[in-house]
Design an enzyme around this catalytic site. Structure first.
Site, PDB file in Angstrom:
ATOM      1  N   SER A   5       4.456  -3.857 -10.708  1.00 32.37           N
ATOM      2  CA  SER A   5       3.414  -3.371 -10.120  1.00 32.37           C
ATOM      3  C   SER A   5       3.959  -2.270  -8.964  1.00 32.37           C
ATOM      4  O   SER A   5       5.199  -2.726  -8.429  1.00 32.37           O
ATOM      5  CB  SER A   5       2.233  -3.866  -9.819  1.00 32.37           C
ATOM      6  OG  SER A   5       2.344  -4.776  -8.730  1.00 32.37           O
ATOM      7  N   HIS A   6       2.893  -1.275  -8.218  1.00 31.82           N
ATOM      8  CA  HIS A   6       3.531  -0.691  -7.255  1.00 31.82           C
ATOM      9  C   HIS A   6       3.670  -1.393  -6.001  1.00 31.82           C
ATOM     10  O   HIS A   6       4.752  -1.548  -5.262  1.00 31.82           O
ATOM     11  CB  HIS A   6       2.444   0.439  -7.121  1.00 31.82           C
ATOM     12  CG  HIS A   6       2.467   1.186  -5.777  1.00 31.82           C
ATOM     13  ND1 HIS A   6       3.323   2.423  -5.659  1.00 31.82           N
ATOM     14  CD2 HIS A   6       2.185   0.793  -4.402  1.00 31.82           C
ATOM     15  CE1 HIS A   6       3.111   2.796  -4.599  1.00 31.82           C
ATOM     16  NE2 HIS A   6       2.481   2.037  -3.519  1.00 31.82           N
ATOM     17  N   MET A   7       2.871  -2.523  -5.890  1.00 28.40           N
ATOM     18  CA  MET A   7       3.091  -3.110  -4.749  1.00 28.40           C
ATOM     19  C   MET A   7       4.064  -4.221  -4.892  1.00 28.40           C
ATOM     20  O   MET A   7       4.808  -4.670  -3.937  1.00 28.40           O
ATOM     21  CB  MET A   7       1.648  -4.032  -4.499  1.00 28.40           C
ATOM     22  CG  MET A   7       0.527  -3.025  -4.166  1.00 28.40           C
ATOM     23  SD  MET A   7       0.876  -1.987  -2.669  1.00 28.40           S
ATOM     24  CE  MET A   7       0.365  -3.299  -1.097  1.00 28.40           C
ATOM     25  N   ARG A  42       7.068  -2.102  -3.811  1.00 33.24           N
ATOM     26  CA  ARG A  42       6.845  -1.972  -2.336  1.00 33.24           C
ATOM     27  C   ARG A  42       7.482  -3.416  -1.432  1.00 33.24           C
ATOM     28  O   ARG A  42       8.382  -3.444  -0.608  1.00 33.24           O
ATOM     29  CB  ARG A  42       5.681  -1.729  -1.905  1.00 33.24           C
ATOM     30  CG  ARG A  42       5.241  -0.602  -2.355  1.00 33.24           C
ATOM     31  CD  ARG A  42       6.060   0.778  -1.448  1.00 33.24           C
ATOM     32  NE  ARG A  42       5.484   2.031  -1.699  1.00 33.24           N
ATOM     33  CZ  ARG A  42       6.007   2.761  -2.544  1.00 33.24           C
ATOM     34  NH1 ARG A  42       7.167   2.467  -3.172  1.00 33.24           N
ATOM     35  NH2 ARG A  42       5.618   3.992  -2.826  1.00 33.24           N
TER      36      ARG A  42
END
Length: 767
Positions: free
Chosen positions: A724-726, A729
């Protein structure tokens, strides 16, 4: 019956219950205990309780009221044995309750040989729904593991009150107790503590449940669940153009609506997500990339506004086009069976269930299919199909190159539309059309390429070519939007920074979520000097690693070289993040135009969040009165939210009975990086400072990038997958993170003031 104090309420129930027992007790006021400490010993002798293990409990006058429970505020001391220990425990409990002499302290036998203990709510405190919600522990033998947060293997069972479903033992006895107490108190919302010891069900406490919203309409809930049941039944039928005989619905697989728009989005957010991604764009691009053609199949359905991914459609879309139909059908059946058997993998279907691309460890991984009866020839057929598909994607002139170019077209189209003389409704229509064509369509392709890139890196670790630390170092060296935000926050003026990043918002699809440039004080402190962070050491392959990788590429039949492969990996991962950044700019402009459109008719952002985007875009090609269209859509959306407000459904849905009665599956969270931190927690949204804190976010989309400018210690999310995006990150910044812990664990962690996250050892400890 009426609620009084904790002790007196239990005393009044003793001998009156047919479904459970109440432990004997002695009680005295705080004043009596202070004036005559020996009084507790006298009462215990009279009750023949002095020579057994006891629990000394508080019963303060401000506990268990209709306004607040003060649960856990005061002291209870367990396993008390002997006169001296009793006197000390009574004194401690009385002192903890404060100076009020009318408070009570009461003493009961301490239960041993506990087989089951927990807490039952007779209404959902979050939604006002008519459910029995049981959170319980059957492993530790403690009577307090649920209430004090020490239980690590807690289970949760939810049961609609009017459900005809048969209840599992021994939970059926607990719910029978709930029903009896509801009748005795003539109160539909209770908070009950219970335990089972030596086969006997004991009531440990009952108090009114404090609700934050009114109870839902029971008959309305029944109607809603009936509609959901009818929709669900129809969707279970075979489809001539789909492999697999049935389906499973989930909030986390594939495009992950729980993370992106939440499990209860407003109609505007839900309709936007459908419009620009899950109705058609998602399938169009998978077809382009060599997967089975699923165009015209919506990926996401909603059950009265609650979004779910149709995993049968999703699994079909991960099949290479060259795969023979009989094998494809068996594979989808296998994927569905595995998800049903392992619901904890619902956020990892592309990693742990479906085979979607070729990696260096794929030939070894597919051997698990032997256990399901797939022959070696069938496994080889799947491997070859995925090798062919992956080769077509990773090549230098692969489709991802064209997608990266399309994203730049969107930048120009967006400016052209915004600077035109078109009205707000017309601008909204064309921005969405261009967003689909030049934004989410190429983003969907780059997201697929990015997934393959991450999987290839992971398989290098599995193959022993890279260490996990080297993989993390490589990810940390990528140039992505998150990194750029931190760098630019330190290097740009506030005006220049917001010009570049001001369109981002924590709720990408939520019109009520302020953009960075609308809530700058919420997200950034421009008065403080910012550090862009130290540059990570460069990632370098040794000559030996280079040679081994080149040999592996040749041995595995991947038609590329090492430098080209790493060029693909970098461009795919960075391109995915950049494409998301660009298309969300257009989407953010659409939300602002919708706000402007609504304001012209006296409609607030909150009111506009209830309409569907389709009703706005339809106005472009018709002559309806726009204000009437908007107000009618808003009324429909508000009515739908009211009707479905109390509905609860499981995160995975595959049986009709689960619509009324279900267990929440255990989460299998994703631990990102090898880091560790121990810090005070902050649950977002919050105005508290985040520096040095462990941040808890229910579901985080790209708009939450601002938290990485605050020097956070780490973060935990309820929803989200390993890719996922997080998760990306966290890897980029080297921050300890736990992604997708699930509703149960998230609620538990959110109740803790301090947590320790140890990613290397895959654990979270409440401090």
């Amino acid at each position: 019956m009426k609620f009084t104090t904790k002790a007196d309420t239990l005393r009044a129930l003793a001998g009156r219950l047919s479904t459970a027992q109440v432990l004997p007790q002695i009680s005295l006021t705080a004043g009596e205990a202070r004036d005559n400490p020996a009084r507790a010993l006298e009462l215990l002798r009279e009750a023949d309780l002095l020579n057994t293990h006891l629990i000394v409990r508080s019963s303060a006058r401000n506990e268990d009221t209709a306004e607040g429970s003060n649960a856990g505020k005061f002291l209870s001391i367990a396993r008390v044995l002997g006169e001296a220990a009793v006197l000390a425990a009574v004194s401690q409990v009385v002192d903890a309750m404060g100076p009020d002499r009318e408070n009570q302290v009461f003493i009961q036998p301490f239960l041993t040989r506990v087989e089951l203990c927990g807490v039952a709510f007779t209404a959902d405190p979050s939604t006002g729904g008519h459910y029995y919600i049981l959170n319980y522990d059957r492993t530790t033998g403690s009577t307090s593991s649920v209430t004090d947060g020490t239980g690590t293997q807690l289970e949760t069972f939810c049961h609609f009150k009017a459900s005809p479903a048969q209840l599992p033992a021994p939970l059926d006895r607990v719910i029978a107790l709930c029903r009896e107490l509801e009748a005795l108190f003539e109160h539909p919302a209770l908070d009950i503590e219970f335990a089972v010891s030596d086969g006997i069900l004991y009531l440990l406490q009952v108090r009114p449940l404090v609700l934050t919203r009114p109870l839902a309409d029971l008959e309305g809930q029944q109607r809603c669940l009936r509609l959901i049941r009818e929709k669900f039944r129809a969707s279970l039928l075979p489809h001539p153009d789909l492999c697999g005989q049935c389906t499973i619905y989930g909030v986390m697989p594939d495009w992950n609506p729980a993370e992106m728009i939440g499990v209860r989005p407003r109609p505007l957010a839900l309709s936007l997500y459908k419009e620009i991604i899950t109705n058609g764009v998602w399938a169009y691009q998978r077809d382009n990339y060599g997967y089975r053609n699923l165009r015209s199949f919506p990926l996401m359905v909603d059950f009265l506004g609650l979004p779910y991914i149709d995993t049968r459609v999703s699994f079909n879309s991960f099949l290479p086009k060259s795969l023979p139909d009989p094998l494809a059908d068996r594979l989808v059946g296998y994927y569905l069976d595995r998800l049903r058997t392992h619901p904890e993998l619902h956020d990892k279907v592309e990693f742990e269930i479906a085979f979607t691309c070729y990696t260096f460890d794929l030939p070894a991984r597919v051997t698990v299919l032997s256990e399901a009866g797939f022959t070696a020839q069938e496994q080889a057929c799947l491997v070859e199909a995925l090798r062919e598909l992956t080769n077509s994607i990773i090549r230098e002139d692969g489709f991802w190159r064209k997608d990266a170019e399309k994203i730049e077209i969107l930048q120009k189209k967006r400016q052209d539309i915004l600077s035109s003389g078109l009205g707000p409704a017309e601008k909204i229509y064309w921005l969405l059309e261009y967003c689909k064509r030049y934004g989410t369509l190429p983003f969907a392709g780059l997201a697929r390429a990015g997934f393959i890139a991450v999987e290839l890196l992971r398989s290098m670790v599995t193959a022993g070519v890279l260490t996990e630390e080297e993989r993390s170092l490589y990810m940390n060296g990528l140039s992505t939007v998150g990194k750029n935000i931190s760098r630019d926050l330190a290097g740009l003026s506030p005006a220049a920074f917001l010009e570049k990043y001001g369109h981002l918002r924590p709720g990408t699809y939520d019109i009520c979520s302020p953009r960075y440039d609308q809530g700058r004080e919420l997200y950034f402190d421009f008065s403080q000097p910012q550090s862009g962070g130290a540059e990570p050491p460069p990632f370098k392959l040794s000559l030996q690693q280079y040679e081994v990788l080149q040999q592996m590429l040749e041995a595995h039949g991947l038609h590329t070289d090492v430098l080209s492969l790493f060029r693909f990996i970098r461009h795919a991962i960075e391109g995915r993040e950049y494409a998301k950044f660009v298309f969300t700019h257009t989407l953010s402009d659409v939300l602002e135009l919708l706000s402007e459109l609504g304001a012209g008719f006296g409609l607030s952002r909150t009111e506009m969040s209830y309409l569907t985007i389709q009703r706005v875009t339809e106005a472009y090609s018709c002559t309806e009165d726009l204000e009437s269209v908007l107000r009618a859509s808003i009324r429909d959306g508000q009515a739908l939210e009211r009707a479905a407000a109390g509905i609860m459904l499981p995160p995975l849905l595959w049986e009709e009975a689960q619509i009324h009665s279900f267990f929440l599956p255990d989460g299998s969270p994703n631990f990102i990086t090898q880091g560790r931190c121990a810090a005070e927690t902050v649950l977002l949204p919050s105005e508290a400072p985040l520096e040095g804190k462990l941040v808890l976010i229910r579901g985080a989309d790209p708009g939450y990038d601002w938290i990485f400018s605050r020097s956070i210690a780490g973060f935990i999310t309820a929803y989200g997958g390993a890719n996922s995006h997080m998760a990306i990150r966290a890897a980029e910044f080297g921050i300890p993170a736990v992604i997708g812990v699930g509703e149960k664990q998230f609620a538990r962690y959110a109740s803790a003031r301090w947590l320790e996250v140890d990613c290397r050892n895959r654990r979270v400890v409440m401090l």
